[in-house]
Design a protein around this motif. Structure first.
Motif, PDB file in Angstrom:
ATOM      1  N   TYR A  14       0.824  -1.293  -0.056  1.00 49.53           N
ATOM      2  CA  TYR A  14      -0.124  -0.002   0.072  1.00 49.53           C
ATOM      3  C   TYR A  14       1.003   1.282  -0.088  1.00 49.53           C
ATOM      4  CZ  TYR A  14      -4.575  -2.322   0.662  1.00 49.53           C
ATOM      5  OH  TYR A  14      -5.658  -3.094   0.474  1.00 49.53           O
ATOM      6  N   GLY A  15       1.959   1.295   0.977  1.00 44.87           N
ATOM      7  CA  GLY A  15       2.922   2.145   0.934  1.00 44.87           C
ATOM      8  C   GLY A  15       3.568   2.680  -0.467  1.00 44.87           C
ATOM      9  N   GLY A  16       3.793   1.584  -1.254  1.00 39.46           N
ATOM     10  CA  GLY A  16       4.381   1.661  -2.638  1.00 39.46           C
ATOM     11  C   GLY A  16       3.448   2.314  -3.615  1.00 39.46           C
ATOM     12  N   LEU A  17       2.251   1.902  -3.412  1.00 36.33           N
ATOM     13  CA  LEU A  17       1.205   2.246  -4.218  1.00 36.33           C
ATOM     14  C   LEU A  17       1.074   3.809  -4.066  1.00 36.33           C
ATOM     15  CD1 LEU A  17      -1.039   1.915  -6.573  1.00 36.33           C
ATOM     16  CD2 LEU A  17      -2.290   0.961  -4.497  1.00 36.33           C
ATOM     17  N   GLY A  18       0.731   3.996  -2.751  1.00 34.95           N
ATOM     18  CA  GLY A  18       0.534   5.419  -2.523  1.00 34.95           C
ATOM     19  C   GLY A  18       1.509   6.219  -2.880  1.00 34.95           C
ATOM     20  N   LEU A  19       2.807   5.926  -2.884  1.00 33.75           N
ATOM     21  CA  LEU A  19       3.861   6.596  -3.568  1.00 33.75           C
ATOM     22  C   LEU A  19       3.935   6.960  -4.676  1.00 33.75           C
ATOM     23  CD1 LEU A  19       6.908   5.399  -1.427  1.00 33.75           C
ATOM     24  CD2 LEU A  19       6.076   7.681  -1.365  1.00 33.75           C
ATOM     25  N   VAL A  20       3.390   5.872  -5.587  1.00 32.69           N
ATOM     26  CA  VAL A  20       3.272   5.950  -7.033  1.00 32.69           C
ATOM     27  C   VAL A  20       2.221   7.078  -7.631  1.00 32.69           C
ATOM     28  CG1 VAL A  20       2.581   4.729  -9.344  1.00 32.69           C
ATOM     29  CG2 VAL A  20       4.243   3.687  -7.749  1.00 32.69           C
ATOM     30  N   LEU A  24       2.613  10.563  -9.462  1.00 33.19           N
ATOM     31  CA  LEU A  24       1.600  10.857 -10.398  1.00 33.19           C
ATOM     32  C   LEU A  24       0.832  12.201 -10.378  1.00 33.19           C
ATOM     33  CD1 LEU A  24       0.087   7.310 -11.514  1.00 33.19           C
ATOM     34  CD2 LEU A  24       1.656   8.562 -12.399  1.00 33.19           C
ATOM     35  N   GLY A  25       0.682  12.416  -9.043  1.00 29.46           N
ATOM     36  CA  GLY A  25       0.084  13.774  -8.778  1.00 29.46           C
ATOM     37  C   GLY A  25       0.967  14.952  -8.948  1.00 29.46           C
ATOM     38  N   ILE A  26       2.274  14.602  -8.567  1.00 32.80           N
ATOM     39  CA  ILE A  26       3.348  15.708  -8.869  1.00 32.80           C
ATOM     40  C   ILE A  26       3.445  15.944 -10.510  1.00 32.80           C
ATOM     41  CG2 ILE A  26       5.724  16.350  -8.837  1.00 32.80           C
ATOM     42  CD1 ILE A  26       5.767  14.696  -6.016  1.00 32.80           C
ATOM     43  N   LEU A  27       3.613  14.837 -10.962  1.00 27.92           N
ATOM     44  CA  LEU A  27       3.616  14.915 -12.707  1.00 27.92           C
ATOM     45  C   LEU A  27       2.273  15.810 -13.160  1.00 27.92           C
ATOM     46  CD1 LEU A  27       5.106  11.446 -13.394  1.00 27.92           C
ATOM     47  CD2 LEU A  27       6.346  13.542 -13.451  1.00 27.92           C
ATOM     48  N   LEU A  28       1.134  15.335 -12.779  1.00 25.30           N
ATOM     49  CA  LEU A  28       0.062  15.877 -13.167  1.00 25.30           C
ATOM     50  C   LEU A  28       0.062  17.398 -12.977  1.00 25.30           C
ATOM     51  CD1 LEU A  28      -2.965  15.784 -14.320  1.00 25.30           C
ATOM     52  CD2 LEU A  28      -3.634  15.322 -11.804  1.00 25.30           C
ATOM     53  N   VAL A  29       0.471  17.844 -11.697  1.00 25.44           N
ATOM     54  CA  VAL A  29       0.515  19.301 -11.630  1.00 25.44           C
ATOM     55  C   VAL A  29       1.632  20.127 -12.302  1.00 25.44           C
ATOM     56  CG1 VAL A  29       0.990  20.895  -9.794  1.00 25.44           C
ATOM     57  CG2 VAL A  29      -0.327  19.149  -9.078  1.00 25.44           C
ATOM     58  N   LEU A  37       8.082  22.364 -12.582  1.00 21.92           N
ATOM     59  CA  LEU A  37       7.462  22.710 -11.220  1.00 21.92           C
ATOM     60  C   LEU A  37       8.370  22.413 -10.146  1.00 21.92           C
ATOM     61  CD1 LEU A  37       4.902  22.769  -9.681  1.00 21.92           C
ATOM     62  CD2 LEU A  37       4.762  20.340  -9.565  1.00 21.92           C
ATOM     63  N   ARG A  38       9.475  21.491 -10.423  1.00 21.31           N
ATOM     64  CA  ARG A  38      10.594  21.273  -9.387  1.00 21.31           C
ATOM     65  C   ARG A  38      11.369  22.860  -9.170  1.00 21.31           C
ATOM     66  NH1 ARG A  38      14.219  16.606 -10.741  1.00 21.31           N
ATOM     67  NH2 ARG A  38      13.762  17.555 -12.539  1.00 21.31           N
ATOM     68  N   ARG A  39      11.647  23.278 -10.352  1.00 16.78           N
ATOM     69  CA  ARG A  39      12.434  24.454 -10.253  1.00 16.78           C
ATOM     70  C   ARG A  39      11.590  25.663  -9.536  1.00 16.78           C
ATOM     71  NH1 ARG A  39      13.811  25.173 -15.703  1.00 16.78           N
ATOM     72  NH2 ARG A  39      15.422  23.542 -15.074  1.00 16.78           N
ATOM     73  N   LEU A  40      10.193  25.656 -10.163  1.00 15.38           N
ATOM     74  CA  LEU A  40       9.381  26.743  -9.553  1.00 15.38           C
ATOM     75  C   LEU A  40       9.167  26.865  -7.996  1.00 15.38           C
ATOM     76  CD1 LEU A  40       7.264  28.881 -10.619  1.00 15.38           C
ATOM     77  CD2 LEU A  40       5.394  26.970 -10.531  1.00 15.38           C
ATOM     78  N   VAL A  41       9.092  25.597  -7.599  1.00 15.22           N
ATOM     79  CA  VAL A  41       9.036  25.370  -5.926  1.00 15.22           C
ATOM     80  C   VAL A  41      10.236  25.439  -5.133  1.00 15.22           C
ATOM     81  CG1 VAL A  41       7.938  23.760  -4.270  1.00 15.22           C
ATOM     82  CG2 VAL A  41       6.726  24.069  -6.201  1.00 15.22           C
ATOM     83  N   TRP A  42      11.250  24.489  -5.751  1.00 13.36           N
ATOM     84  CA  TRP A  42      12.424  24.565  -4.791  1.00 13.36           C
ATOM     85  C   TRP A  42      13.421  25.305  -5.114  1.00 13.36           C
ATOM     86  CZ3 TRP A  42       9.035  20.434  -5.434  1.00 13.36           C
ATOM     87  CH2 TRP A  42       8.812  19.513  -4.360  1.00 13.36           C
ATOM     88  N   LEU A  53       0.852  22.397  -5.254  1.00 11.82           N
ATOM     89  CA  LEU A  53       1.216  21.201  -5.362  1.00 11.82           C
ATOM     90  C   LEU A  53       0.846  20.385  -3.993  1.00 11.82           C
ATOM     91  CD1 LEU A  53       2.856  18.715  -6.622  1.00 11.82           C
ATOM     92  CD2 LEU A  53       4.737  19.813  -5.494  1.00 11.82           C
ATOM     93  N   SER A  54       0.880  21.212  -3.032  1.00 11.57           N
ATOM     94  CA  SER A  54       0.537  20.654  -1.689  1.00 11.57           C
ATOM     95  C   SER A  54      -0.978  20.063  -1.679  1.00 11.57           C
ATOM     96  CB  SER A  54       0.612  21.703  -0.570  1.00 11.57           C
ATOM     97  OG  SER A  54       2.066  22.082  -0.305  1.00 11.57           O
ATOM     98  N   SER A  55      -1.614  20.970  -2.319  1.00 13.10           N
ATOM     99  CA  SER A  55      -3.150  20.512  -2.119  1.00 13.10           C
ATOM    100  C   SER A  55      -3.431  19.273  -2.905  1.00 13.10           C
ATOM    101  CB  SER A  55      -3.879  21.718  -2.856  1.00 13.10           C
ATOM    102  OG  SER A  55      -3.970  22.036  -4.062  1.00 13.10           O
ATOM    103  N   ALA A  56      -2.816  19.182  -4.025  1.00  7.73           N
ATOM    104  CA  ALA A  56      -2.863  18.065  -4.793  1.00  7.73           C
ATOM    105  C   ALA A  56      -2.470  16.609  -4.058  1.00  7.73           C
ATOM    106  CB  ALA A  56      -2.081  18.128  -6.160  1.00  7.73           C
ATOM    107  N   LEU A  57      -1.363  16.820  -3.368  1.00  5.93           N
ATOM    108  CA  LEU A  57      -0.672  15.723  -2.537  1.00  5.93           C
ATOM    109  C   LEU A  57      -1.501  15.564  -1.390  1.00  5.93           C
ATOM    110  CD1 LEU A  57       3.130  16.771  -2.760  1.00  5.93           C
ATOM    111  CD2 LEU A  57       1.819  14.970  -4.085  1.00  5.93           C
ATOM    112  N   LEU A  58      -2.015  16.464  -0.799  1.00  7.05           N
ATOM    113  CA  LEU A  58      -3.078  16.151   0.424  1.00  7.05           C
ATOM    114  C   LEU A  58      -4.050  15.390  -0.099  1.00  7.05           C
ATOM    115  CD1 LEU A  58      -2.696  19.591   2.580  1.00  7.05           C
ATOM    116  CD2 LEU A  58      -2.050  17.150   3.127  1.00  7.05           C
TER     117      LEU A  58
END
Length: 140
Positions: A14-20, A24-29, A37-42, A53-58
């Motif tokens: 379940y943890g592995g599936l959740g991480l996947v 996918l949520g990060i890629l979607l955003v 996005l990585r450059r924009l945020v970090w 991104l945070s709202s999508a991950l939550l």
């Protein structure tokens, strides 16, 4: 002892599936917003991108949590259910983003990557959480 080993195996699956699903949520955003996005945020520390991104991950995390919490007694069926509902949540969040973009002025993706905080990001973030809650409620 067998119960612990079985529990660890299920938690790992379940943890592995959740991480996947989170990835996918990060890629979607990233696809829905212009630029990297990585450059924009970090690197640029953009608050708008971070909130989106945070709202999508939550949202994805909430769907995965609910799916696991209410899972079927059959482990395989529970994994499939979690994957299906997680993917449904991602699709619904993307559709909601496109709909909000279509009915509001300007290009939502461009507004969300502006360096100054923009109120539209709160609307979009709230939409992600609302979609997550709707999908989560449909699971139970």
């Amino acid at each position: 002892m067998i119960d612990i080993v079985n529990g660890l195996g299920r938690a790992s699956a379940y943890g592995g599936l959740g991480l996947v699903l989170l990835i996918l949520g990060i890629l979607l955003v990233d696809v829905l917003t212009p630029g990297n996005l990585r450059r924009l945020v970090w690197e640029q520390r953009n608050r708008n991108g971070s909130l989106l991104l945070s709202s999508a991950l939550l949202g994805v995390g909430g769907i995965v949590f609910t799916s696991i919490w209410t899972t079927y007694d059959d482990f395989g069926k529970g994994l499939v259910s979690t994957a299906v509902f997680g993917l449904l949540g991602l699709v619904m969040m993307a559709v909601a983003f496109v709909v909000v973009d279509a009915i509001t002025p300007g290009r939502l993706g461009a507004l969300l990557v502006e360096p100054e905080p923009h109120p539209a990001v709160w609307v979009t973030a709230s939409c992600n959480i609302a979609v997550s809650a709707i999908v989560s409620a449909s699971i139970a």
